[in-house]
Each structure stands twice: as structure tokens, then as C-alpha cells.
Design a protein around this motif. Sequence first.
Motif, PDB file in Angstrom:
ATOM      1  N   CYS A   1      -1.971 -47.004   0.172  1.00 54.77           N
ATOM      2  CA  CYS A   1      -2.216 -46.341  -0.860  1.00 54.77           C
ATOM      3  C   CYS A   1      -1.384 -45.060  -1.306  1.00 54.77           C
ATOM      4  O   CYS A   1      -0.518 -44.968  -2.247  1.00 54.77           O
ATOM      5  CB  CYS A   1      -3.717 -45.999  -1.046  1.00 54.77           C
TER       6      CYS A   1
ATOM      7  N   ALA B   1       1.596 -44.508  -3.932  1.00 57.13           N
ATOM      8  CA  ALA B   1       1.213 -43.444  -5.211  1.00 57.13           C
ATOM      9  C   ALA B   1       2.325 -42.227  -4.762  1.00 57.13           C
ATOM     10  O   ALA B   1       2.459 -41.664  -5.788  1.00 57.13           O
ATOM     11  CB  ALA B   1      -0.111 -42.949  -4.639  1.00 57.13           C
TER      12      ALA B   1
ATOM     13  N   VAL C   1      -7.371 -32.702   8.443  1.00 54.99           N
ATOM     14  CA  VAL C   1      -6.992 -33.047   7.004  1.00 54.99           C
ATOM     15  C   VAL C   1      -7.079 -31.892   6.201  1.00 54.99           C
ATOM     16  O   VAL C   1      -6.333 -31.396   5.323  1.00 54.99           O
ATOM     17  CB  VAL C   1      -7.571 -34.397   6.588  1.00 54.99           C
ATOM     18  N   THR C   2      -8.322 -31.313   6.483  1.00 54.05           N
ATOM     19  CA  THR C   2      -8.731 -30.246   5.574  1.00 54.05           C
ATOM     20  C   THR C   2      -7.816 -29.026   5.997  1.00 54.05           C
ATOM     21  O   THR C   2      -7.440 -28.047   5.090  1.00 54.05           O
ATOM     22  CB  THR C   2     -10.197 -29.585   5.751  1.00 54.05           C
TER      23      THR C   2
ATOM     24  N   ALA D   1      -1.900 -25.615   0.481  1.00 52.52           N
ATOM     25  CA  ALA D   1      -2.241 -24.869  -0.667  1.00 52.52           C
ATOM     26  C   ALA D   1      -1.730 -23.347  -0.660  1.00 52.52           C
ATOM     27  O   ALA D   1      -1.150 -22.652  -1.692  1.00 52.52           O
ATOM     28  CB  ALA D   1      -3.647 -25.018  -1.008  1.00 52.52           C
TER      29      ALA D   1
ATOM     30  N   LYS E   1       0.280 -29.315  -5.090  1.00 52.95           N
ATOM     31  CA  LYS E   1      -0.068 -29.741  -6.333  1.00 52.95           C
ATOM     32  C   LYS E   1       0.355 -31.249  -6.715  1.00 52.95           C
ATOM     33  O   LYS E   1      -0.370 -32.161  -7.379  1.00 52.95           O
ATOM     34  CB  LYS E   1       0.566 -28.978  -7.411  1.00 52.95           C
TER      35      LYS E   1
ATOM     36  N   LEU F   1      -4.526 -35.467  -4.969  1.00 53.83           N
ATOM     37  CA  LEU F   1      -5.588 -36.225  -4.350  1.00 53.83           C
ATOM     38  C   LEU F   1      -5.301 -36.921  -3.165  1.00 53.83           C
ATOM     39  O   LEU F   1      -6.169 -36.994  -2.296  1.00 53.83           O
ATOM     40  CB  LEU F   1      -6.262 -37.198  -5.351  1.00 53.83           C
ATOM     41  N   PHE F   2      -4.109 -37.132  -2.839  1.00 54.11           N
ATOM     42  CA  PHE F   2      -3.717 -38.037  -1.897  1.00 54.11           C
ATOM     43  C   PHE F   2      -3.826 -37.180  -0.510  1.00 54.11           C
ATOM     44  O   PHE F   2      -3.504 -37.432   0.560  1.00 54.11           O
ATOM     45  CB  PHE F   2      -2.384 -38.676  -2.016  1.00 54.11           C
TER      46      PHE F   2
ATOM     47  N   PRO G   1      -6.358 -35.044   0.417  1.00 54.20           N
ATOM     48  CA  PRO G   1      -7.806 -35.276   1.116  1.00 54.20           C
ATOM     49  C   PRO G   1      -7.850 -36.740   1.471  1.00 54.20           C
ATOM     50  O   PRO G   1      -8.593 -37.142   2.367  1.00 54.20           O
ATOM     51  CB  PRO G   1      -8.889 -34.871  -0.035  1.00 54.20           C
ATOM     52  N   LEU G   2      -6.944 -37.489   0.814  1.00 56.59           N
ATOM     53  CA  LEU G   2      -7.294 -39.166   1.097  1.00 56.59           C
ATOM     54  C   LEU G   2      -6.596 -39.363   2.506  1.00 56.59           C
ATOM     55  O   LEU G   2      -6.697 -40.497   2.979  1.00 56.59           O
ATOM     56  CB  LEU G   2      -6.919 -39.859  -0.084  1.00 56.59           C
TER      57      LEU G   2
ATOM     58  N   VAL H   1      -7.728 -38.683   5.049  1.00 55.55           N
ATOM     59  CA  VAL H   1      -8.640 -39.078   5.817  1.00 55.55           C
ATOM     60  C   VAL H   1      -9.139 -40.635   5.954  1.00 55.55           C
ATOM     61  O   VAL H   1      -9.269 -41.152   7.049  1.00 55.55           O
ATOM     62  CB  VAL H   1     -10.032 -38.463   5.397  1.00 55.55           C
ATOM     63  N   VAL H   2      -8.640 -41.341   5.009  1.00 51.32           N
ATOM     64  CA  VAL H   2      -8.943 -42.668   5.027  1.00 51.32           C
ATOM     65  C   VAL H   2      -7.880 -43.507   5.070  1.00 51.32           C
ATOM     66  O   VAL H   2      -7.844 -44.739   5.071  1.00 51.32           O
ATOM     67  CB  VAL H   2     -10.110 -43.169   3.783  1.00 51.32           C
TER      68      VAL H   2
END
Lengths: 196, 183, 202
Positions: free
Chosen positions: A25, A29, A79-80, A87, A95, A99-100, A102-103, A105-106
Motif C-alpha cells: 500500500c 501510494a 508510529v505515533t 508534524a 502533509k 494518511l500513510f 499512521p498506516l 502501523v499496519v
Amino acid sequence: MRFFSELAKGIVKDNPIFVLVLGMCPTLAVSTSVKNGLGMGMAATFVLICSNIIISLIKGVTPPKIRIPVYIVVIAAFVTIIDMAMAAYAAELHKSLGLFIPLIVVNCIILGRAEAFASKNNALNSLADAVGMGAGFTLALVVVATIREILGNGTWLDIRVLPQAYDPMLIAILAPGAFITLGFLMALINIIKGRK
Amino acid sequence: MMYYAKLGFILLIFCAVAAGILAYVNGLTAPVISQRKELEETQTRQQLIPNSDFTLMSSADSSFSFYKAIDKSSGTTNGYAFISEGTGYSSRIKTMVGVDTLFQVLAIKIIDQAETPGLGAKCQDQAYFDMYAGLSETDLFVDKDGGKIKSITGATITTRAVTNSIREQIAILKKALIAGGDK
Amino acid sequence: MGYLGQIFVMAMTAIFIQNFVLSRFLGLCPYLGVSKKLDSAFGMGMAVIFVMTLASAFTFLIRRYLLIPYNLEYLQTISFILTIAALVQFVEMVIQKNAPALYKSLGVYLPLITTNCAVLGVAILNTKAFHADGITPYNFLDSTLNGLLSGVGFTVVLLAMAGIRERLEFSELPKSMKGMPIALILAGIMALAFYGWMGFKI
């Protein structure tokens, strides 16, 4: 020299993307530009190194029954941390990866290495494994991103490499281009492997 | 039963430690993030309406806040700066807008977006910003809707989102100023 | 626009215009890994729809009533993924006990779903989602519905891919193209077709 062999395997022989086909992913992406690819690769490598070391260190106190939730907590925490750090200190990159982050994590690579390697090996070898896998992941991202950015925008790392007259092949940057680029790259790797 | 309680307890400890570390890191980074954001917005405002001092104002019901730009040398009102928000193809697009006292757009800048690279993300180009300069509320439509803004993509999603959000926000600004009696 | 109209817009967006797999790049691992056979693809699809709907509902409640009131938004990622992992475990146990037949067909896919980024993806996207008017954020019902519809979107392309790959077994391909490479190129062509829904001119 076990350390170096564990380190080297992730880059070529067991490359997480081209050979193990994990973590597709983010690969597809965020490989729209080399800058994003590098950023993603480094963020994931950071998480991979930290979680591999911690998981290897706590393997004695983790009951096998709840090891997966524990791994997930460890990975999600790192990850956090990288999410907040980016940030604060790399806002532009934060920016565009959006979304990728936090992702991560998976991302199957990270949980996969925790389960397959770090939970069975000592911290030093886990570190080597993480560095190798992270480098392999980053390398693959940069390769895909290089092709897409040059074809789709005429630039590499925001430096113009193709003449201004080149009409960019926009599709290379869009979703279909991601799939097709990676498809041909894997076919190429199959050809190289077949020759050996 | 005891065994499961023990497992739950161990997991709880891991969660608590993780949450504690995150709270600490959050305490370190949160002020940096908000400071950087503020600095970025201040700099953008000064780019849009140069040579001005800005004072924060808000509408009577305080649902909308904006900045009044007062000229540094003459002390007259140069215009107003505010942020408009719209939903594009794959993200919320935030635009900082500067208008003069006749509510004509002086300049705009996209400050936050995550549109498709190569398509919607072209809204960050200077050439795109320049299209908006000098337009007033009646012209702030995309060309498909009878206005003066040329679409940057075939589907016009991004362009329309930006244009409409600016137009709507100008209308709100006008109302707020008339209600506040400050013209 | 009435509520039905909004639901229609959400459905079209989730299934066709911003398909999770082909446009947002989420859930690619199962899309490429479990698309070799039609019936296993169907099982996976159903399991994903189920978990995505539940996960959207639960994560919404957690965010609204735990994270936001106590200013704990920085724990979003960790709490969401734990919720999803617990949910998957719970669903697995319930199905195993009450519907053994269903468990036989879905059981193997359930553990895989924890690391399906489409599930965490939809939970995070819901927190940032707005209605077409651009002002109203998603409420509980919208988020749950969005989870369901995004799952449907995932299943639609998964089934289409599996249908094509079953036939592909019988076609003559260059050796180097077999397996993953041709699947990726297929996905690219499908993504191109889905771009038609957005009215893009490339």
C-alpha cells in the motif's frame, strides 16, 4: 559475521517489496515523487528499527498468547512518535504523506519482521535485520518513485532531468501508473532471477 | 481465569507505558506544531497583503474570524485576510485569501491540501493563484459555472472547491463587517 | 438534497469514484494475495465488509466519547488499531461458536484483517470526512455507513480481480510475467477504467 549477513539479506535477497511482496500500500501510494518515497522509507525504517529492538528485548516477558497485541502496541507507539515528530519538524513531508504515516502501523513488513525475526533473535541481530529490511524497503520505494517522477513530471527529487519540451506522462504519477510500473519492475526482476 | 486476568494485566501495563511515553512526546511536539502553524499563517498573511499590521477580528456571533490589515505607514485599512475551507477530491483544501476594502481578491495561497499529485495538487502553483487576483464575488465561479476561473483538471473538483469556498467566505465576511458596522 | 441523496453520493464515492483499492491504495495485500480464486475472494470480501462496518462504528464512538473529551487525540492510532485487533478477535470467537459453517468459510481470513490497512484507513478517514456541503462532519450513522460502503467497494474490485485471474490461469503468458507482475498490471488497467468515473481526461 552474522550481523552483516542479516543486514544484507533485506536489501537484495529478501527485499521486502520485490521479493517478499509486503507493504504494497505505501509503496504504491507514496511513490509519486522521490522525496515522498525517501520520507516514507525513512519513517518506516525508524519504526522498524525501534520496534524490532524493543520486541527483541521484551521477548522474555511477553506471554505468547498476547504477543500480537503487545507488538501492535509497541509499533503503534513508535508510529505515533514519528507522526508527531514529522508534524513538528518536517511539516511539508508530513502533509504529503498524510494518511500513510499512521498506516505504517499496519504495514505488513513491520509486524512481519517482529513475528518472524525479532521475537526469536537478540537485539543486535534484530537491529541488523531492521536496518537491512528498512533499507530494502526504502531502496524499492526510491526505484519505483524515480521511474514515476521522471516519466510523470520530468523531474528527479524536484530537479528537472528531462527538457522542458517533454510532455509529462501524467498517468505515471496517477494510480494506474503505480500498478503498471511495479508490475513491469517485478517482471524484470523475474527475468534477472531466471538467468542465474 | 487467573491466567487470563494476568494476561490482561500484562497487556494493560504495556498500554499504560506506551500511553505515558506518547503523552510526554506530545507535550514536547504540540507547542512546536502550533507555533510553526502560526508562524506560517502570519508569513502568508504578510505575503498576501504586504506592508500591513494585522488585527484579529471576528463576526458578531464569533463563528468566523478574520484579520484586518492596516497599512504600516498610512494607517488606512488595506483589506482583510481570512481562511476558507472546501472539500476537494481527496482532502480538505484550506486557502488563505486577502481581499481589499472593496472585497476584490488581492491574492490567495493554498495553505493545506492533499489532492492528487499531478492533477489537483497543481492548485499550489503560482499561476493558479494569479488567476484569482482582482476578481470580485460575482466573477468567482469556475468557467463551467459561468465564472472567470479556468479549471486545472478535467473533473474540476479541486478548482470548484477552492473557488466556491472563497466566494462563500467573502459573502460571510461582508455580512460580518456590515453587522459590525466597520467598513 | 435529502438523506437518501446523500447516501447515494456516499455509495458512488466509496465504491466507484474513490475506490479504496484502486484510487486510495488501501487494502492491497489481500487484493493481490487473496484474488487467485473467486470463492476465497468472496469469503475475504464478506469478512472485510463485516469488520470495516463494525470498526467504523466502534472507532467513531471511541474518538467521540473518549479521545476528544479528554484531549487524548494523540492516542488515536494506538487506540484504533487495538480496537480493530480486539474486534477481529471477538468476531472470530462469536462466529466460531454460533455459526460454525460461516466460520469454516471466513475463519482463515479474519486474522489477516487486523493488518488490512483498509480497516484502519476507513477509521482514520472517517474522522476527517465531511459531507458534500463541506461543513457537516460525519456523524455516527454516516461513519458506520461509510465503513460498510467502502467494504463493498473493496469487495467489488476484489471479485472482479479474482474473476479475471481465474481465467488468466489458462492464458499463455511470458514466464517472467506470471503471478504478481501480471496481477499488478491488471490492477493498473482496472484503476484506469475506474478513473473514467471521475470524468478525468488524461
